[in-house]
Every structure is written in C-alpha cells, then in structure tokens.
Design a protein around this motif. Structure first.
Motif, PDB file in Angstrom:
ATOM      1  N   ARG A 113      -9.028   9.465   0.136  1.00  0.00           N
ATOM      2  CA  ARG A 113      -7.652   9.069   0.403  1.00  0.00           C
ATOM      3  C   ARG A 113      -7.593   7.558   0.641  1.00  0.00           C
ATOM      4  O   ARG A 113      -8.425   6.990   1.342  1.00  0.00           O
ATOM      5  N   ASN A 115      -4.765   3.887   0.680  1.00  0.00           N
ATOM      6  CA  ASN A 115      -3.458   3.245   0.539  1.00  0.00           C
ATOM      7  C   ASN A 115      -3.584   1.744   0.313  1.00  0.00           C
ATOM      8  O   ASN A 115      -2.603   1.004   0.420  1.00  0.00           O
ATOM      9  N   ASP A 144       4.591   4.543 -10.059  1.00  0.00           N
ATOM     10  CA  ASP A 144       4.493   3.655  -8.888  1.00  0.00           C
ATOM     11  C   ASP A 144       3.911   2.306  -9.287  1.00  0.00           C
ATOM     12  O   ASP A 144       2.956   1.796  -8.703  1.00  0.00           O
ATOM     13  N   THR A 146       3.141  -1.520  -9.746  1.00  0.00           N
ATOM     14  CA  THR A 146       3.191  -2.783  -9.017  1.00  0.00           C
ATOM     15  C   THR A 146       2.506  -3.829  -9.882  1.00  0.00           C
ATOM     16  O   THR A 146       1.570  -3.511 -10.618  1.00  0.00           O
ATOM     17  N   LYS A 212       2.048   1.600  -2.212  1.00  0.00           N
ATOM     18  CA  LYS A 212       3.342   2.047  -1.688  1.00  0.00           C
ATOM     19  C   LYS A 212       3.210   3.204  -0.716  1.00  0.00           C
ATOM     20  O   LYS A 212       4.096   3.435   0.113  1.00  0.00           O
ATOM     21  N   ARG A 213       2.121   3.925  -0.819  1.00  0.00           N
ATOM     22  CA  ARG A 213       1.868   5.036   0.110  1.00  0.00           C
ATOM     23  C   ARG A 213       0.397   5.399   0.016  1.00  0.00           C
ATOM     24  O   ARG A 213      -0.349   4.807  -0.766  1.00  0.00           O
ATOM     25  N   ALA A 214      -0.024   6.364   0.795  1.00  0.00           N
ATOM     26  CA  ALA A 214      -1.402   6.848   0.718  1.00  0.00           C
ATOM     27  C   ALA A 214      -1.528   7.846  -0.426  1.00  0.00           C
ATOM     28  O   ALA A 214      -0.679   8.732  -0.599  1.00  0.00           O
ATOM     29  N   TYR A 215      -2.588   7.697  -1.210  1.00  0.00           N
ATOM     30  CA  TYR A 215      -2.854   8.599  -2.328  1.00  0.00           C
ATOM     31  C   TYR A 215      -4.112   9.418  -2.033  1.00  0.00           C
ATOM     32  O   TYR A 215      -4.928   9.043  -1.183  1.00  0.00           O
ATOM     33  N   ARG A 216      -4.235  10.519  -2.744  1.00  0.00           N
ATOM     34  CA  ARG A 216      -5.302  11.468  -2.474  1.00  0.00           C
ATOM     35  C   ARG A 216      -6.549  11.151  -3.290  1.00  0.00           C
ATOM     36  O   ARG A 216      -6.483  10.467  -4.319  1.00  0.00           O
ATOM     37  N   ASP A 219      -6.696  10.928  -7.363  1.00  0.00           N
ATOM     38  CA  ASP A 219      -5.618  10.172  -8.000  1.00  0.00           C
ATOM     39  C   ASP A 219      -6.204   8.988  -8.753  1.00  0.00           C
ATOM     40  O   ASP A 219      -7.275   8.469  -8.409  1.00  0.00           O
ATOM     41  N   LEU A 243      -8.394   3.427   3.251  1.00  0.00           N
ATOM     42  CA  LEU A 243      -7.232   3.927   3.975  1.00  0.00           C
ATOM     43  C   LEU A 243      -7.035   3.027   5.187  1.00  0.00           C
ATOM     44  O   LEU A 243      -7.807   3.070   6.142  1.00  0.00           O
ATOM     45  N   PRO A 246      -2.169   2.073  10.653  1.00  0.00           N
ATOM     46  CA  PRO A 246      -0.928   1.347  10.950  1.00  0.00           C
ATOM     47  C   PRO A 246      -1.236   0.048  11.694  1.00  0.00           C
ATOM     48  O   PRO A 246      -2.323  -0.135  12.249  1.00  0.00           O
TER      49      PRO A 246
END
Length: 673
Positions: A113, A115, A144, A146, A212-216, A219, A243, A246
């Motif tokens: 995982r 991001n 997604d 970029t 843009k978000r966390a991917y598995r 992916d 990963l 925050p």
C-alpha cells in the motif's frame, strides 16, 4: 520483440548525449514492434539493485520500497548494464535503467500500500547548458492522472574539477595531465583536440509526489513521457513507493504561522523564523513549522532550540542561491537556504534539535568556498532526525570542534558534493540509518584536517551512486567505527570505502573498525592512474597508515576490479607504508581482477577470507615497485581459514606477483553464499 539497437544507437544511449537534438531517435521499429510491450511482471523489490536477502541487516531501515525500472513493464528500451564513467548506465542504480522516447512508458506494480512515490530520472541538458524542463505523466491503474515537471537544471556537469555547467567549455585546466590524450594539453605540440562536451556527468535527479490517495498492493503506477515533450528522451532509473502518514501536529509550540511565515512560499520567511526561534527560546518551547512551503534564502542560525515540522513530505523549506555583495570572511560568494550552528570559533551551538521537514536548495555549480549547505556550522549535544535534503552543495557539513551530534533517519539526495562530512575535531558522534543517493563527492566522510575526529560511528547507512569519489571515506582520526553500511555503485575515481592519509589529515591513531558492511558493484576506474580501484581502498599519500585497523565481517560483492586495495602514490612510494591491517571473516563474491592488490610497502593479515568468482588472480602484489631480490615490499600473513584458493602458500609472505594492469573479467551477479 524489440529490434536490437545499432552500435551507433547503443553508443548514443550509453553516452548520455547533451541535447534533444544530439540524442537522436532509436532505430526504426515496425508497427508491431512499437505496440509490443514486455509482459507485466510481478513487482521486484530490491535494495541497491540487489535481492534484499543478500543485504539483510545492513544499510538504512527506510519506509519505502525500491523498484528498478529495468524490472518493470515497459515499451521503452533498457540501457546498460555498464560501468564506464560519463554514461547514463554507470550512474544508474544497479547500472541499468529504462529510456523512454516520447509516447513510451514504464509501469510499476506496487508491492505494498502506498500514497507517495519518488522517481529517479534523467533528461537531456539544454544545448548550451543550464537544463530544460519536461513533463512526465503519472497514472495509477490507467486513471488519476498527474503530471510531474522534470528538470535537468540541477544535473549535467562537465569538464575537470571543479566542473562547469557549459558543455562547450574548453579544458578548465589545460596544464593538467589527462588520460584522454595521455598528455598535458598545454605542453603538447600540436595541441590535442579534446572532444566537447568533455567528461559529462551527474546526469540524474529525483522528485517526490504525493498521490491523490492511498493505493493497494498490485495497483499499477505508469510513468509516460508524453508525446510532444521537450525532452527527446527520458531515462527512468527507479521508483520508490511508500505509505506516508498524516502530518504531525505540535500544539504546545511556537507556531511559525503566528510569526508571519507564508506557507505558500511566495514571501520570504527568514525573518519569521528568527522571531519564532527567539520567542521559543525565551518561553522554552519548540518551534513548529506546519505543512506548507516556506521560502528562505539565507542561513537560519540555531542554538539551544528545537525546530520540528509536520514531516518531510509536508513541511518544505526552500530557497534560492543568492550572490553576496562581496566575498564573506570564509570565502563564500553565495548564500542560500540552510540551518547553521554558530562557528566553533565563536563557541559553536548546543542543544539543537531539527526534525520532520525538507530542505530544498538551488545549488547548480560547485564552488568549494561557498557555505550553501543544508546544515552547517558546529552543533554539540544535538540531534538531526527525519529530514529530506536535496539540491544543496553538501547536505550536512560540520566544522568542529564539536561533540555528540546524532544524525539519524534522514534522506539526502542530489548533492553537488558530499552528503555528510565531519570536518575537523568532531567527536563522539553518530550517523545512523540515513539514506544517501547521487552525491557529487564522498557520501559520508570523516575528515580530520588540523584536529582529529575521534570516537565517531557511521552505522547502518545506505549509500547509492556517488558520482565522484567514495561511498564512505575516513581521512585520519582515532577510534572511529564504520559498521553495518550498504554501499553501491560508485561511479568514478573512488571506492565504496576509503581509508586515506590525504587532504592534510591528521594521522590515524588508536583503532579503526570497519565491521559488517556490504559493498556491491564497487571499485572504480582511477582516471589519473589509469587503473582500477578496490571496493575498499587504503591510500597512504601523505603519511603512514599504522593504526590498529580491523576490517571484519564485510561482504564485497560484484567488484568491478579488486575487492581490497592498498596503495601509495608513485611520487611517495618509498616514503610511506600501510602496516598491520587485519582482514577477518570476509566474503568476496566476484572480482574483475584480484582479491587483493598491493602497491605500497607494508603488511596485512588475512583470516577466514573466503573468495569465489575471482577474475584474474587472487593476489596482485606489486609492493612499492622496487622489486628487491628479497621479494615484494608488502607482506601478506595467512592466519588460517582463507577459502577459495586465492591465498596460496607460495604467495606468502611477500612473493612478487605484479601485473600493473591485469585483464578484467566481469564477475557474475552476486548470489547467496
């Protein structure tokens, strides 16, 4: 299947040509071949381009997973392997990379995982130097999208030391001897024609991107050089994925925003830093730098203060290199972003704690007198943890005397010179778990100029692809330790490990322990001597090396030339010696030439040194080239347990077995012992 490249195309790829025009296209392919793409492989995670099992327990413990582009799916072209300096493969991690023409891509499968990604890449220079910018499209699972903006403004150096940004420049030192013509150009009639650009190097840079978000895991991250790019080619070396948690928040602290700092980076925040630091010292608070980009174009002086950010992905402190109105007392002609302790002559600084932010400089040329480093000055009883530094001259350069600094868990990349240097009287200090890539000089150095460095430890650091000089160097000093490090892919005129009596260093005294390190694809071509160096290189240039030096439990893997080299300079060959170095519990897997090369007076002992895949001969013992009837001036002692047949009884103690430039047999890739 892709068509084999012509010889001219291969040369263009490996030389790393300097402009989009010069680079030229790959040989034409059929429509079917253009559409062909390597089958999507399972993710291959490496460490320094190796199976992680081969380097378990060594090097920095990092949060990211490294994936080499040559192991990913691509419709581009794999370049390399190659180790010749001034080429794109030589400066790539693992000595291979993927070249993308516009419209081509390389696709990585995430192993876990994530991001956030880091892309190490190279694009051409501008025809006249100074760099270009070019886009790189990033998609995950085909969506997604970029766009990253790549740059070569911090890459592409040319010519002789201290190098030039101008690919068309003539020799900086025409009065120096150069290998290319085996002559001193200024003293040669007719003068030789030296091709331009001369000795291009420092090709790679890297950029980070929060997704843009966390991917598995599983992916797919695709990097595409878009059609119409200003770059005629884009070389992708690797992708690091992680990963990122925050942002960290500090509530009980002097918040930079309260002192007028602009988190957009549009207004200079140096004054706000000064005010926040002064307030925090009075109130005994930390200084907290929230997420954002903060512009600073000079040094921030720190003493008895803690400065922490939200994390190096979130808090970015960035600045321009700025010309000074006149030379400073220390010789600097520029300043730039950096956190500096007070000069040691003024008492230095103490109790400085820096963590959780990035420093991004703007250094594009090497001026050794300039203080344009990320961290500098003298800082005793201090800690530096979790920073990300790039595009400064040196990541951290400390001028002692100073004591008890702990430097941990930092990432330092894309430096014009060193990553970390302990210079002059640094004592009882630790550098551990740092990741260092693409330095323009020694990645880690202890330099005992005028005052000894003593009691220091460099432990569990990872060094990859120092473009010039050594992975880790120790110049004089006493009772220091180099342990548990992983050093890979030095490019020119250096080794993975150097023990050097040079640069005006004080003598080696006490004990030097070099313990439990792994080197891979190390030992470069020494341009001035026209010979290959060892993965570990002892160099007695200005003094004897006569301390208690113990090299224990190290693995020297896939050595380009020698595993172990002990040498002096021809001009001082009868003056200085290297004595009583002890090698024990060593594994040598693959040498291009020898296990041991001795070109100096002195002695060394060997115990449980196992070697396999030796290229030319186990021992190349030239001594100091006196060739007396009594044998070589360098004596080898067999203390038992040396396997692999490399140290035969007839070689002992000082048989002459001298081949000044033995043939090189490329070793096989390392494998489990």
């Amino acid at each position: 299947m892709r068509r084999t490249l012509t010889a001219a195309a291969v040369a263009a790829l490996t030389l790393g040509l300097t402009s989009p025009v010069a680079a030229g296209p790959i040989a034409a392919e059929s429509a079917a071949e253009s559409a062909a793409e390597s089958a999507a492989p399972a993710p291959v995670v490496t460490r320094a381009g190796l199976d992680p099992a081969l380097v378990a327990g060594r090097g920095a413990r990092v949060a990211f997973a490294e994936q080499e582009a040559e192991n990913a799916a691509t419709n581009g072209t794999v370049i390399g392997p190659g180790r010749d300096a001034y080429t794109l493969p030589a400066e790539a991690s693992g000595r291979r990379a993927v070249r993308l023409e516009p419209g081509r891509h390389v696709e990585f499968t995430l192993p876990a995982r994530a991001n956030a990604i880091t892309v190490r890449y190279s694009i051409p220079d501008a025809p006249g130097g100074g760099g270009i910018t070019a886009p790189l499209d990033v998609t995950v699972n085909g969506r997604d999208r970029t766009t990253m903006t790549l740059t070569s403004q911090y890459a592409w150096l040319y010519n002789q030391y201290p190098f030039s940004n101008d690919p068309g420049a003539g020799l900086l030192h025409p009065d120096w001897w150069i290998t290319e013509c085996s002559c001193v150009p200024a003293a040669t009639t007719p003068p030789p024609v030296i091709p331009k650009p001369f000795r291009p190097s420092h090709f790679y840079d890297e950029q980070r991107l929060l997704l843009k978000r966390a991917y598995r895991a599983g992916d797919k991250v695709r990097l595409t050089a878009p059609a119409g790019s200003a770059a005629a080619w884009t070389v992708i070396d690797l992708l690091d994925s992680e990963l990122v948690g925050p942002p960290r928040v500090e509530l009980l602290a002097a918040n930079m925003l309260a002192f007028g700092a602009d988190p957009t980076g549009r207004r200079d925040a140096a004054g706000a830093f000064d005010r926040a630091i002064a307030f925090a010292k009075r109130k005994r608070l930390k200084v907290y730098v929230p997420p954002g980009t903060y512009q600073i174009n000079r040094h921030i002086i720190v003493d008895d203060v803690t400065i922490t950010g939200a994390g190096s992905w979130y808090t970015i402190i960035k600045g321009r290199e700025t010309a000074l109105p006149g030379p400073a007392p220390d010789g600097s002609t520029h300043t730039g972003v950096g956190f500096y302790g007070r000069d040691a002559a003024d008492g230095g600084s103490r109790n400085v704690h820096l963590s959780g932010f990035a420093i991004e400089g703007d250094v594009r040329e090497r001026i050794d007198t300039d203080q344009v480093n990320g961290i500098g000055g003298a800082m005793s009883d201090s800690t530096i943890d979790g920073l990300h530094l790039r595009h400064t001259k040196v990541g951290m350069w400390f001028d002692g005397p100073m004591s008890n600094v702990r430097i941990t868990n930092n990432v330092i990349v894309d430096q014009i010179a060193d990553a970390i240097n302990f210079h002059t009287g640094v004592t009882n200090s630790l550098v551990a778990d740092n990741f260092l890539r693409n330095t323009g000089d020694d990645a880690l150095a202890m330099w005992s100029e005028k005052i000894q460095n003593t009691g220091n430890t460099f432990a569990r650091n990872t060094v990859q692809s120092p473009v010039l000089a050594n992975g880790i160097a120790v110049y004089g000093g006493g009772d220091n330790t180099i342990s548990g490090n992983l050093i890979a892919d030095p490019v020119r005129e250096g080794s993975a490990l150097q023990v050097g009596s040079r640069f005006g260093a004080e003598p080696f005294t006490g004990r030097l322990d070099i313990t439990g390190n792994t080197t891979v694809r190390s030992g470069t071509y020494e341009l001035n001597w026209n010979i290959g160096l060892g993965a570990i290189w002892f160099y007695a240039l200005e003094r004897d090396i006569a301390a208690d030096v113990r090299v224990t439990g190290n693995d020297f893997l896939d050595n380009t030339y020698n595993a172990i080299m002990l040498v002096s300079e021809w001009s001082v060959k009868d003056l200085y010696a290297i004595t009583n170095v002890r090698f024990k519990d060593i594994r040598v897997d693959g040498t291009g030439t020898s296990v041991v090369s001795a070109r100096v007076k002195g002695s060394a002992s060997f115990e449980n040194v196992d070697a396999r895949n030796v290229g030319a001969v186990g021992v190349n013992n030239c001594g100091s080239f006196g060739f007396p009837a009594t044998g070589s001036e360098f004596a080898l002692t067999d203390r038992g347990g040396n396997d692999g047949g490399w140290l035969a009884p007839w070689l002992l103690p000082n048989t002459i077995t001298c081949d000044d430039r033995p043939p090189v047999a490329p070793p096989p890739a390392p494998s489990p012992w």
